[in-house]
Design an enzyme around this catalytic site. Structure first.
Site, PDB file in Angstrom:
ATOM      1  N   HIS A   1      25.051  30.377  36.334  1.00 11.31           N
ATOM      2  CA  HIS A   1      24.436  29.232  35.665  1.00 11.31           C
ATOM      3  C   HIS A   1      23.157  28.851  36.405  1.00 11.31           C
ATOM      4  O   HIS A   1      22.718  29.566  37.296  1.00 11.31           O
ATOM      5  CB  HIS A   1      25.441  28.075  35.603  1.00 11.31           C
ATOM      6  CG  HIS A   1      26.724  28.483  34.953  1.00 11.31           C
ATOM      7  ND1 HIS A   1      26.789  28.870  33.636  1.00 11.31           N
ATOM      8  CD2 HIS A   1      27.985  28.618  35.437  1.00 11.31           C
ATOM      9  CE1 HIS A   1      28.029  29.204  33.331  1.00 11.31           C
ATOM     10  NE2 HIS A   1      28.777  29.063  34.412  1.00 11.31           N
TER      11      HIS A   1
ATOM     12  N   ARG B   1      28.831  29.348  49.790  1.00 15.72           N
ATOM     13  CA  ARG B   1      29.976  28.579  50.278  1.00 15.72           C
ATOM     14  C   ARG B   1      31.258  29.307  49.891  1.00 15.72           C
ATOM     15  O   ARG B   1      31.368  29.797  48.784  1.00 15.72           O
ATOM     16  CB  ARG B   1      29.917  27.211  49.588  1.00 15.72           C
ATOM     17  CG  ARG B   1      30.790  26.182  50.172  1.00 15.72           C
ATOM     18  CD  ARG B   1      30.521  24.864  49.438  1.00 15.72           C
ATOM     19  NE  ARG B   1      31.382  23.830  49.964  1.00 15.72           N
ATOM     20  CZ  ARG B   1      32.644  23.676  49.605  1.00 15.72           C
ATOM     21  NH1 ARG B   1      33.172  24.474  48.699  1.00 15.72           N
ATOM     22  NH2 ARG B   1      33.381  22.719  50.130  1.00 15.72           N
TER      23      ARG B   1
ATOM     24  N   THR C   1      28.544  38.350  42.893  1.00 22.12           N
ATOM     25  CA  THR C   1      29.235  37.314  42.121  1.00 22.12           C
ATOM     26  C   THR C   1      30.377  37.903  41.310  1.00 22.12           C
ATOM     27  O   THR C   1      30.360  39.093  40.979  1.00 22.12           O
ATOM     28  CB  THR C   1      28.252  36.555  41.188  1.00 22.12           C
ATOM     29  OG1 THR C   1      28.979  35.564  40.467  1.00 22.12           O
ATOM     30  CG2 THR C   1      27.563  37.482  40.195  1.00 22.12           C
ATOM     31  N   ARG C   2      31.379  37.054  41.011  1.00 18.19           N
ATOM     32  CA  ARG C   2      32.471  37.464  40.120  1.00 18.19           C
ATOM     33  C   ARG C   2      32.572  36.480  38.955  1.00 18.19           C
ATOM     34  O   ARG C   2      33.536  36.485  38.206  1.00 18.19           O
ATOM     35  CB  ARG C   2      33.814  37.552  40.868  1.00 18.19           C
ATOM     36  CG  ARG C   2      34.076  36.467  41.901  1.00 18.19           C
ATOM     37  CD  ARG C   2      35.494  36.490  42.381  1.00 18.19           C
ATOM     38  NE  ARG C   2      36.285  35.593  41.590  1.00 18.19           N
ATOM     39  CZ  ARG C   2      36.533  34.322  41.930  1.00 18.19           C
ATOM     40  NH1 ARG C   2      36.065  33.804  43.047  1.00 18.19           N
ATOM     41  NH2 ARG C   2      37.269  33.564  41.136  1.00 18.19           N
TER      42      ARG C   2
ATOM     43  N   HIS D   1      23.161  28.934  40.239  1.00 16.80           N
ATOM     44  CA  HIS D   1      23.058  30.282  40.816  1.00 16.80           C
ATOM     45  C   HIS D   1      21.632  30.809  40.690  1.00 16.80           C
ATOM     46  O   HIS D   1      21.126  31.492  41.571  1.00 16.80           O
ATOM     47  CB  HIS D   1      24.009  31.248  40.110  1.00 16.80           C
ATOM     48  CG  HIS D   1      25.424  30.771  40.075  1.00 16.80           C
ATOM     49  ND1 HIS D   1      25.971  30.150  38.979  1.00 16.80           N
ATOM     50  CD2 HIS D   1      26.388  30.816  41.012  1.00 16.80           C
ATOM     51  CE1 HIS D   1      27.213  29.838  39.239  1.00 16.80           C
ATOM     52  NE2 HIS D   1      27.500  30.213  40.465  1.00 16.80           N
TER      53      HIS D   1
END
Ligand code: PPS
Length: 600
Positions: A202, A291, A197-198, A205
């Site tokens: 929340h 996605r 992740t970058r 996720h």
């Protein structure tokens, strides 16, 4: 450790040499040419040196580079989708003879590695962009970095690592592939699913990673990229605190957090393969692909650079060869009626909720509530610390206009009003004051004016970043420089451009300093409006003509604008004066320009 997935290419290619050899290289490097690495290059070198980029043993040579661009494979046949090259300016590359050794240094001059130069060549970067990113459109951040911020010469060769780049932050989270593998072994973990992740994480996720771990019957590694991500992303300090807060929500013993010093390219499907290879090197057996994985979104016409599930398709094609299992995921959405998160497909026909990144920023800017279904209270707390509401952030009011237009007078009026309001420190950077204290050696050529404005912009951006109010009042005649100041300041706070558009004839007739007369007589050269250009802004937030408005009215108009945009609260704006602009039009009266001063 044998039970963990094997690194890409079979062995971890850790490139740091033993201590004695490092000392030898350091001593010899006195006679070598050296290169201070860019932040992106430091990231690449770190992953080369720690084995995250196994099987690479240095920066790619020409044949590997061309092969990677054309077919996503190294000349050895290994799958490798992204070029890892060292770019140098022509002048630096010119000094390199055949068999040269180049000392690679960090920004402070510490030698990190020796590069045994094997090849030097001038690549076709447009062709590289097309091959790697599928586009040459500079709206793609990876393409812009490659075409506009990458040096023209590539230098390939073997690396001998001397010392790893130093990190002072989150040291316990900066595990190398070998350390990560050792940690997995210590915990008895064999099946591990990695989450890239970058962004801050929340509830969506959280739910997604929990489901993914369950589906893969694996433990979870939250492995955010903290090298360089997409411009405009949240800084990794805040993200790091958010991830740490989130970690406690996972069932005990089921999740770990570590940082990946990766400079992302945002190359979508190719980048997804790369991410999977890197995670394989870190010992992960599975990889979550959501996605639009590592995609930069859409271009200005609204067309996405990559299909939403193109990255999943790419990894699916190579999954068997790589040996890392993909855990594909759709976007997770919240169903209000059942208070659950489900993949978007399952939500069809039912009322689902989501908060986009833009909406979240808006909620934070306005200090409004963030729904509990969207994120965790600890994450909200961290985000609020970094994104205080606008009325608590710093901002710059940047006046521009001809000499004698009334900039200083209004700026002083505004200064006093904002001081009366209190709460934030206010600094006035007046044209004359700056010329005296910051730019005394500069004249009025285009180059010198630009330098002057750049200095003002820099100081204002620092004040703004630290929560203060900067009021700048130079002539700033050139549009490009005003825009670059805006770009410097907007990421750290507010920027309001005020065009004091008093007509030249009025400024000249006032001629408070007698300068127009001198300019007309040719005694003062390059005088703005007379013998030098003034480019009127088209992007000013407020436009004021002091031939029809008093300085008090003008300052009040700016206060109202600041309130309207949320930079001042209603209460603060009330303190600053009446809401109705008062007084008849009057000519601006001169106020002596104070020196740049910070007043609380
Ligand atoms: S710039 O272009 O923004 O760098 O100019 P700035 O620093 O604001 O100029 C500050 C004051 O310098 C006086 N001055 C001149 N102005 C324009 N052109 C020339 N050649 C020139 N020489 C001196 C001028 O009084 C500016 O102050 P203000 O307050 O605008 O009258």
């Amino acid at each position: 450790m044998e039970d963990l997935i094997r690194p890409h290419g079979g062995t971890l290619a850790e490139l740091v040499v033993p201590r004695e050899r490092a000392a030898e290289l350091q001593a010899q490097s006195r006679d070598w040419p050296s290169w201070d690495l860019t932040p992106r290059q430091v990231c690449d070198l770190e992953l080369l040196m720690n084995g995250g980029f196994s099987p690479l043993r240095g920066f790619m040579g020409r044949r590997d580079h061309e092969s990677v661009c054309a077919s996503m494979r190294l000349t050895s046949g290994e799958l490798w989708p992204i070029p890892v090259v060292l770019d140098l300016p022509e002048a630096a590359a010119r000094n390199l003879g055949p068999n040269a050794i180049l000392a690679l240094r960090d920004t402070e001059g510490v030698m990190l590695a020796a590069l045994h130069v094997e090849e030097i060549w001038q690549p076709d970067r447009t062709a590289e962009a097309q091959a790697v990113y599928g586009t040459t459109n500079r709206e793609h951040p990876g393409v812009a970095a490659l075409l506009d911020r990458t040096h023209p010469v590539y230098v390939g060769g073997r690396i001998e690592g001397v010392t790893m780049p130093t990190h002072y932050d989150f040291r316990h989270l900066r595990l190398t592939p070998a350390q990560m593998r050792a940690e997995f072994s210590k915990q008895g973990w064999q099946r591990i699913v990695a989450f890239q992740t970058r962004n801050p994480m929340h509830r969506a996720h959280y739910e997604l990673t929990l489901r993914a771990a369950r589906e893969a019957r694996a433990k979870l590694l939250i492995h955010p990229s903290v090298g360089m991500t997409k411009p405009g992303d949240l800084d990794h300090y805040t993200r790091g605190r958010c991830y740490q807060a989130l970690l406690h929500h996972y069932p005990r013993g089921s999740a770990m957090l570590a940082f990946l010093p990766l400079a992302m390219r945002m190359a979508g499907p190719r980048e997804c393969l790369w991410h999977a290879i890197i995670r394989k090197n870190y010992g992960c057996s599975h990889f979550i692909v959501g996605r639009d994985h590592a995609g930069p979104g859409s271009d200005s016409s609204g067309k996405p650079f990559y299909g939403p599930y193109a990255a999943q398709e790419a990894l699916k094609t190579h999954e068997a060869e790589l040996g890392i299992g993909m855990v594909p995921f759709q976007m997770m959405v919240y169903l209000e009626d059942s208070d659950t998160y489900v993949p978007e497909d399952e939500a069809k026909g039912r009322k689902s909720l989501n908060v986009s990144g833009t909406e979240l920023r808006q909620l934070l800017a306005e200090g409004r509530d963030i729904p509990a279904w969207f994120t965790f209270p600890e994450v909200v707390k961290e985000l609020r610390r970094t994104h205080p509401p606008r009325k608590e952030q710093g901002f710059t009011v940047f006046f521009t206009g001809l000499s004698g237009a009334g900039k200083s007078t209004i700026a002083n009026g505004l200064l006093v009003k904002l001081l009366e309001v209190g709460g934030r420190p206010v600094t006035l950077l007046d044209g004359d004051g700056v010329r005296k204290h910051l730019s005394s050696e500069l004249g009025f050529s285009r180059e010198h004016r630009n330098l002057n404005i750049h200095r003002i912009g820099y100081v204002a951006s620092e004040i703004t970043k630290n929560g203060g109010i900067a009021i700048c009042a130079p002539i700033a005649p050139y549009d490009a420089l005003r825009k670059s100041v805006r770009e410097m300041i907007q990421p750290v706070g507010g920027f309001v451009l005020v065009h004091v558009a008093t007509p030249l004839e009025v400024c000249e007739s006032r001629d408070r300093k007698g300068m127009y007369a001198k300019a007309r007589a040719g005694i003062i050269k390059e005088f703005t409006g007379i013998s030098d250009p003034y480019e009127a802004p088209q992007d000013a937030e407020v436009v004021i003509d002091t031939s029809v408005k008093s300085p008090t009215e003008a300052a009040q108009e700016i206060i109202l604008y600041l309130e309207q945009k949320g930079w001042l609260s209603g209460e603060e704006a009330d303190k600053a004066g009446p809401r109705e602009a008062e007084g008849a039009a009057s000519t601006a009266t001169a106020v002596a320009a104070p020196s740049p001063s910070q007043v609380r």
